[in-house]
Design a protein around this motif. Sequence first.
Motif, PDB file in Angstrom:
ATOM      1  N   GLU A 111      -8.437   6.651  -1.771  1.00 13.29           N
ATOM      2  CA  GLU A 111      -8.626   5.198  -1.828  1.00 13.29           C
ATOM      3  C   GLU A 111      -8.717   4.617  -0.412  1.00 13.29           C
ATOM      4  OE1 GLU A 111      -6.482   0.988  -2.846  1.00 13.29           O
ATOM      5  OE2 GLU A 111      -5.357   2.825  -3.194  1.00 13.29           O
ATOM      6  N   SER A 160       1.303  12.477 -10.252  1.00 11.45           N
ATOM      7  CA  SER A 160       1.938  11.139 -10.306  1.00 11.45           C
ATOM      8  C   SER A 160       3.414  11.231 -10.365  1.00 11.45           C
ATOM      9  CB  SER A 160       1.423  10.362 -11.516  1.00 11.45           C
ATOM     10  OG  SER A 160       0.036  10.162 -11.370  1.00 11.45           O
ATOM     11  N   MET A 170       0.848  -1.188   0.000  1.00 13.57           N
ATOM     12  CA  MET A 170       0.000   0.000   0.000  1.00 13.57           C
ATOM     13  C   MET A 170       0.882   1.236   0.000  1.00 13.57           C
ATOM     14  SD  MET A 170      -2.660   1.413   2.852  1.00 13.57           S
ATOM     15  CE  MET A 170      -3.949   0.269   2.482  1.00 13.57           C
ATOM     16  N   ASP A 171       0.588   2.186  -0.833  1.00  8.02           N
ATOM     17  CA  ASP A 171       1.334   3.438  -0.906  1.00  8.02           C
ATOM     18  C   ASP A 171       0.902   4.324   0.254  1.00  8.02           C
ATOM     19  OD1 ASP A 171       2.509   5.824  -1.510  1.00  8.02           O
ATOM     20  OD2 ASP A 171       1.956   5.782  -3.623  1.00  8.02           O
ATOM     21  N   THR A 172       1.848   4.763   1.058  1.00  5.15           N
ATOM     22  CA  THR A 172       1.519   5.592   2.221  1.00  5.15           C
ATOM     23  C   THR A 172       2.095   6.993   2.066  1.00  5.15           C
ATOM     24  OG1 THR A 172       3.456   4.746   3.367  1.00  5.15           O
ATOM     25  CG2 THR A 172       1.337   3.647   3.807  1.00  5.15           C
ATOM     26  N   THR A 173       2.156   7.466   0.846  1.00  9.85           N
ATOM     27  CA  THR A 173       2.730   8.785   0.602  1.00  9.85           C
ATOM     28  C   THR A 173       1.831   9.905   1.072  1.00  9.85           C
ATOM     29  OG1 THR A 173       1.771   8.889  -1.601  1.00  9.85           O
ATOM     30  CG2 THR A 173       3.991   7.942  -1.417  1.00  9.85           C
ATOM     31  N   GLU A 211      -4.191   8.390  -3.049  1.00 13.65           N
ATOM     32  CA  GLU A 211      -4.036   7.289  -2.100  1.00 13.65           C
ATOM     33  C   GLU A 211      -4.894   7.515  -0.858  1.00 13.65           C
ATOM     34  OE1 GLU A 211      -1.424   8.810  -3.584  1.00 13.65           O
ATOM     35  OE2 GLU A 211      -0.778   7.180  -4.904  1.00 13.65           O
ATOM     36  N   THR A 212      -4.987   8.770  -0.431  1.00 14.50           N
ATOM     37  CA  THR A 212      -5.827   9.098   0.723  1.00 14.50           C
ATOM     38  C   THR A 212      -7.290   8.820   0.413  1.00 14.50           C
ATOM     39  OG1 THR A 212      -4.249  10.789   1.408  1.00 14.50           O
ATOM     40  CG2 THR A 212      -6.451  10.935   2.340  1.00 14.50           C
TER      41      THR A 212
END
Length: 164
Positions: A12, A164, A1-4, A9-10
């Motif tokens: 999602e 991106s 999972m991308d936690t950037t 991402e937030t």
Amino acid sequence: MDTTGRPAETAELAGRLRAVIQHLLPLLRGHDVHADLTPSRLTALAVLAAHGPLRVSGLAARMNIALSTASRMVDLLDDCGWIARRPDPDDQRATLLSLDEAGRTLLDAVRRETTSRLAEEIAGLPQDRQRLLHAALPALEDLAERAQRPGPRRPAPDPADATS
């Protein structure tokens, strides 16, 4: 999972969390304890337990519902014998609401039952998932605390603004 923490991402993460919570809610509603206990009535009892005594307007504000809706709910809670009404010592024209013994007993029973049911479900998870769930609790508790704070919320990020 991308936690950037990027907006896409937030968004999602928020969508997945909302879906999970929505699927867990039936487990936490406590219909088995009392047939007359709807989710909104349960919420009202929990609010009174945590923040009471309150005026009807205070209950409405804490539940984020219209005053007229809260007033009807208070009448239903009173008819079920779960709350007590007493004059507000600061304003004799106003009424303060609090849980009575039957309401507190019911709320405690619902909490015990739903906690037990949730514990059974958690116990059925593999140990690694139980550890992950335990590790996620501080973040979920912080999120719940933020959601309870009065005042303006930051707007949800727009996924179209993601880079991106």
